[in-house]
Design a protein around this motif. Structure first.
Motif, PDB file in Angstrom:
ATOM      1  N   GLY A  92     -26.417  -4.417   7.163  1.00  0.00           N
ATOM      2  CA  GLY A  92     -27.386  -5.038   8.072  1.00  0.00           C
ATOM      3  C   GLY A  92     -27.254  -6.546   8.020  1.00  0.00           C
ATOM      4  N   MET A  93     -28.371  -7.238   7.860  1.00  0.00           N
ATOM      5  CA  MET A  93     -28.319  -8.686   7.763  1.00  0.00           C
ATOM      6  C   MET A  93     -27.638  -9.102   6.459  1.00  0.00           C
ATOM      7  SD  MET A  93     -31.797 -10.203   9.497  1.00  0.00           S
ATOM      8  CE  MET A  93     -32.979  -9.329   8.505  1.00  0.00           C
ATOM      9  N   MET A  94     -26.780 -10.092   6.551  1.00  0.00           N
ATOM     10  CA  MET A  94     -25.978 -10.534   5.425  1.00  0.00           C
ATOM     11  C   MET A  94     -26.835 -10.893   4.220  1.00  0.00           C
ATOM     12  SD  MET A  94     -23.113 -13.583   5.398  1.00  0.00           S
ATOM     13  CE  MET A  94     -24.316 -14.914   5.594  1.00  0.00           C
ATOM     14  N   SER A  95     -27.966 -11.566   4.458  1.00  0.00           N
ATOM     15  CA  SER A  95     -28.795 -12.064   3.358  1.00  0.00           C
ATOM     16  C   SER A  95     -29.509 -10.969   2.582  1.00  0.00           C
ATOM     17  CB  SER A  95     -29.831 -13.052   3.910  1.00  0.00           C
ATOM     18  OG  SER A  95     -30.643 -12.425   4.888  1.00  0.00           O
ATOM     19  N   ARG A  96     -29.528  -9.753   3.112  1.00  0.00           N
ATOM     20  CA  ARG A  96     -30.232  -8.660   2.432  1.00  0.00           C
ATOM     21  C   ARG A  96     -29.364  -7.922   1.426  1.00  0.00           C
ATOM     22  NH1 ARG A  96     -33.932  -5.921   7.279  1.00  0.00           N
ATOM     23  NH2 ARG A  96     -35.314  -7.728   7.548  1.00  0.00           N
ATOM     24  N   GLY A  97     -28.107  -8.287   1.341  1.00  0.00           N
ATOM     25  CA  GLY A  97     -27.244  -7.736   0.310  1.00  0.00           C
ATOM     26  C   GLY A  97     -26.802  -6.309   0.560  1.00  0.00           C
ATOM     27  N   ASN A  98     -26.547  -5.609  -0.529  1.00  0.00           N
ATOM     28  CA  ASN A  98     -26.023  -4.244  -0.515  1.00  0.00           C
ATOM     29  C   ASN A  98     -24.639  -4.171   0.136  1.00  0.00           C
ATOM     30  OD1 ASN A  98     -26.236  -1.566  -1.310  1.00  0.00           O
ATOM     31  ND2 ASN A  98     -27.126  -0.912   0.625  1.00  0.00           N
ATOM     32  N   TRP A  99     -23.854  -5.232  -0.056  1.00  0.00           N
ATOM     33  CA  TRP A  99     -22.506  -5.283   0.477  1.00  0.00           C
ATOM     34  C   TRP A  99     -21.595  -4.321  -0.301  1.00  0.00           C
ATOM     35  CZ3 TRP A  99     -20.688 -11.055   1.150  1.00  0.00           C
ATOM     36  CH2 TRP A  99     -21.687 -11.779   1.827  1.00  0.00           C
ATOM     37  N   LYS A 100     -20.509  -3.944   0.341  1.00  0.00           N
ATOM     38  CA  LYS A 100     -19.383  -3.311  -0.316  1.00  0.00           C
ATOM     39  C   LYS A 100     -18.184  -4.228  -0.099  1.00  0.00           C
ATOM     40  CE  LYS A 100     -21.113   1.398   0.340  1.00  0.00           C
ATOM     41  NZ  LYS A 100     -20.850   2.741   0.927  1.00  0.00           N
ATOM     42  N   ALA A 116      -7.882 -13.844 -13.098  1.00  0.00           N
ATOM     43  CA  ALA A 116      -8.707 -14.969 -12.660  1.00  0.00           C
ATOM     44  C   ALA A 116      -9.207 -14.773 -11.234  1.00  0.00           C
ATOM     45  CB  ALA A 116      -7.905 -16.266 -12.759  1.00  0.00           C
ATOM     46  N   LEU A 117      -8.332 -14.330 -10.339  1.00  0.00           N
ATOM     47  CA  LEU A 117      -8.712 -14.162  -8.944  1.00  0.00           C
ATOM     48  C   LEU A 117      -9.698 -13.014  -8.757  1.00  0.00           C
ATOM     49  CD1 LEU A 117      -5.219 -14.899  -7.412  1.00  0.00           C
ATOM     50  CD2 LEU A 117      -7.311 -16.220  -6.999  1.00  0.00           C
ATOM     51  N   VAL A 118      -9.565 -11.968  -9.571  1.00  0.00           N
ATOM     52  CA  VAL A 118     -10.556 -10.891  -9.516  1.00  0.00           C
ATOM     53  C   VAL A 118     -11.922 -11.427  -9.926  1.00  0.00           C
ATOM     54  CG1 VAL A 118     -11.278  -8.696 -10.535  1.00  0.00           C
ATOM     55  CG2 VAL A 118      -8.902  -9.023  -9.836  1.00  0.00           C
ATOM     56  N   LYS A 119     -11.963 -12.250 -10.966  1.00  0.00           N
ATOM     57  CA  LYS A 119     -13.232 -12.837 -11.401  1.00  0.00           C
ATOM     58  C   LYS A 119     -13.823 -13.732 -10.316  1.00  0.00           C
ATOM     59  CE  LYS A 119     -12.147 -12.725 -16.331  1.00  0.00           C
ATOM     60  NZ  LYS A 119     -11.768 -13.527 -17.525  1.00  0.00           N
ATOM     61  N   ILE A 120     -12.975 -14.519  -9.659  1.00  0.00           N
ATOM     62  CA  ILE A 120     -13.461 -15.429  -8.619  1.00  0.00           C
ATOM     63  C   ILE A 120     -13.993 -14.651  -7.425  1.00  0.00           C
ATOM     64  CG2 ILE A 120     -12.719 -17.134  -6.899  1.00  0.00           C
ATOM     65  CD1 ILE A 120     -10.788 -18.229  -9.073  1.00  0.00           C
ATOM     66  N   PHE A 121     -13.247 -13.650  -6.957  1.00  0.00           N
ATOM     67  CA  PHE A 121     -13.629 -12.961  -5.723  1.00  0.00           C
ATOM     68  C   PHE A 121     -14.612 -11.802  -5.941  1.00  0.00           C
ATOM     69  CE2 PHE A 121     -10.085 -15.433  -4.232  1.00  0.00           C
ATOM     70  CZ  PHE A 121     -10.475 -15.786  -2.949  1.00  0.00           C
ATOM     71  N   SER A 122     -14.946 -11.529  -7.191  1.00  0.00           N
ATOM     72  CA  SER A 122     -16.025 -10.579  -7.463  1.00  0.00           C
ATOM     73  C   SER A 122     -17.312 -11.299  -7.823  1.00  0.00           C
ATOM     74  CB  SER A 122     -15.631  -9.634  -8.607  1.00  0.00           C
ATOM     75  OG  SER A 122     -15.500 -10.350  -9.822  1.00  0.00           O
ATOM     76  N   GLY A 123     -17.249 -12.630  -7.946  1.00  0.00           N
ATOM     77  CA  GLY A 123     -18.435 -13.422  -8.274  1.00  0.00           C
ATOM     78  C   GLY A 123     -18.635 -13.670  -9.750  1.00  0.00           C
ATOM     79  N   GLN A 124     -17.819 -13.040 -10.603  1.00  0.00           N
ATOM     80  CA  GLN A 124     -17.995 -13.204 -12.043  1.00  0.00           C
ATOM     81  C   GLN A 124     -17.787 -14.643 -12.503  1.00  0.00           C
ATOM     82  OE1 GLN A 124     -15.911 -10.176 -14.499  1.00  0.00           O
ATOM     83  NE2 GLN A 124     -15.409  -9.192 -12.556  1.00  0.00           N
ATOM     84  N   PHE A 132     -21.326 -13.378  -4.523  1.00  0.00           N
ATOM     85  CA  PHE A 132     -20.822 -12.006  -4.468  1.00  0.00           C
ATOM     86  C   PHE A 132     -21.469 -11.132  -5.544  1.00  0.00           C
ATOM     87  CE2 PHE A 132     -16.537 -13.305  -2.401  1.00  0.00           C
ATOM     88  CZ  PHE A 132     -17.091 -13.158  -1.141  1.00  0.00           C
ATOM     89  N   SER A 133     -21.711 -11.714  -6.718  1.00  0.00           N
ATOM     90  CA  SER A 133     -22.293 -10.935  -7.805  1.00  0.00           C
ATOM     91  C   SER A 133     -23.736 -10.541  -7.500  1.00  0.00           C
ATOM     92  CB  SER A 133     -22.235 -11.728  -9.118  1.00  0.00           C
ATOM     93  OG  SER A 133     -23.043 -12.891  -9.046  1.00  0.00           O
TER      94      SER A 133
END
Length: 228
Positions: A92-100, A116-124, A132-133
């Motif tokens: 739904g709306m981006m700000s409400r989360g529940n993304w995949k 490193a890139l997995v950590k960056i693009f997963s939000g860790q 993202f986290s």
């Protein structure tokens, strides 16, 4: 009643008090380059100017993306010259989360660069992509793939193995030599977004089969960093 839990003594830290403590969440990182997104919106994505407070034109968002890293690092690990593929699904709306979300890492990356890139693009790794986290409810996974990102002067051609094949180009304005750009936004990816569309946008990954030819796209120069 006596507890049968064993009291374990606190682990002794034998390092000198001045020694550096390395926390993976505090590793300095930075990425500069270009990002493209192609989504299922029929017109330019409302999320850019509404900052996720307006629903996508189809009520939900399905997006693939590509990132070209011109220069970058994670701690001492050089990330320059690598490319990334992205898959994002928002109900739904981006700000409400529940993304995949899923990330495809350039198969040229070293083991350390991959991690490193997995950590960056997963939000860790926190920082710019740290949201993202918070917003991603299900991280579908990370895969090594041959990721190609080619700019022929106008078109951006992105290929992620057999998973993503896309071509994105800026829409034309009155002055054919100037791109149509939405400037000075608070969009987290970058303040200046080039309005674009896709002449190809096919995805076959993680059970998703999408084709967004002729749909909304964005081109953005990125300057991301972390952990703050």
């Amino acid at each position: 009643m006596a507890s049968d839990r064993l009291e374990v003594p606190e682990k002794i830290d034998s390092r000198h008090p001045a020694a550096e403590r390395k926390d993976p969440g505090l590793t300095p990182w930075a990425i500069k380059g270009e990002l493209v997104l192609n989504c299922n919106c029929t017109v330019f994505c409302p999320c850019v100017v509404s900052l996720g407070k307006h629903a996508p034109t189809e009520g939900h968002c399905q997006t693939w993306g590509g990132v070209r890293i011109d220069s970058g690092h994670y701690g001492d690990e050089d990330l320059s010259g690598l490319n990334i593929g992205l898959l994002i699904e928002i109900p739904g709306m981006m700000s409400r989360g529940n993304w995949k979300a899923a990330v495809f890492i350039d198969d040229r990356a070293s083991h350390a660069a991959y991690e490193a890139l997995v950590k960056i693009f997963s939000g860790q790794a926190r920082g710019t992509t740290g949201l993202f986290s918070v917003l991603v409810g299900e991280f579908l996974g990370a895969e090594r793939q041959p990721v190609s990102y080619v700019n022929d002067g106008k078109n951006r051609h992105i290929t992620v193995g057999k998973k993503i094949q896309g071509t994105v180009f800026p829409v034309e304005g009155k002055d054919k030599d100037q791109e149509v750009v939405i400037t000075n936004t608070e969009y987290w990816m970058g303040p200046d977004i080039t309005v674009a569309t896709a002449s190809k946008g096919r995805v076959r990954a993680f059970g998703r089969v999408w084709d967004f030819e002729g749909r909304s796209a964005e081109i953005c120069q990125i300057d991301w960093h972390g952990p703050k």
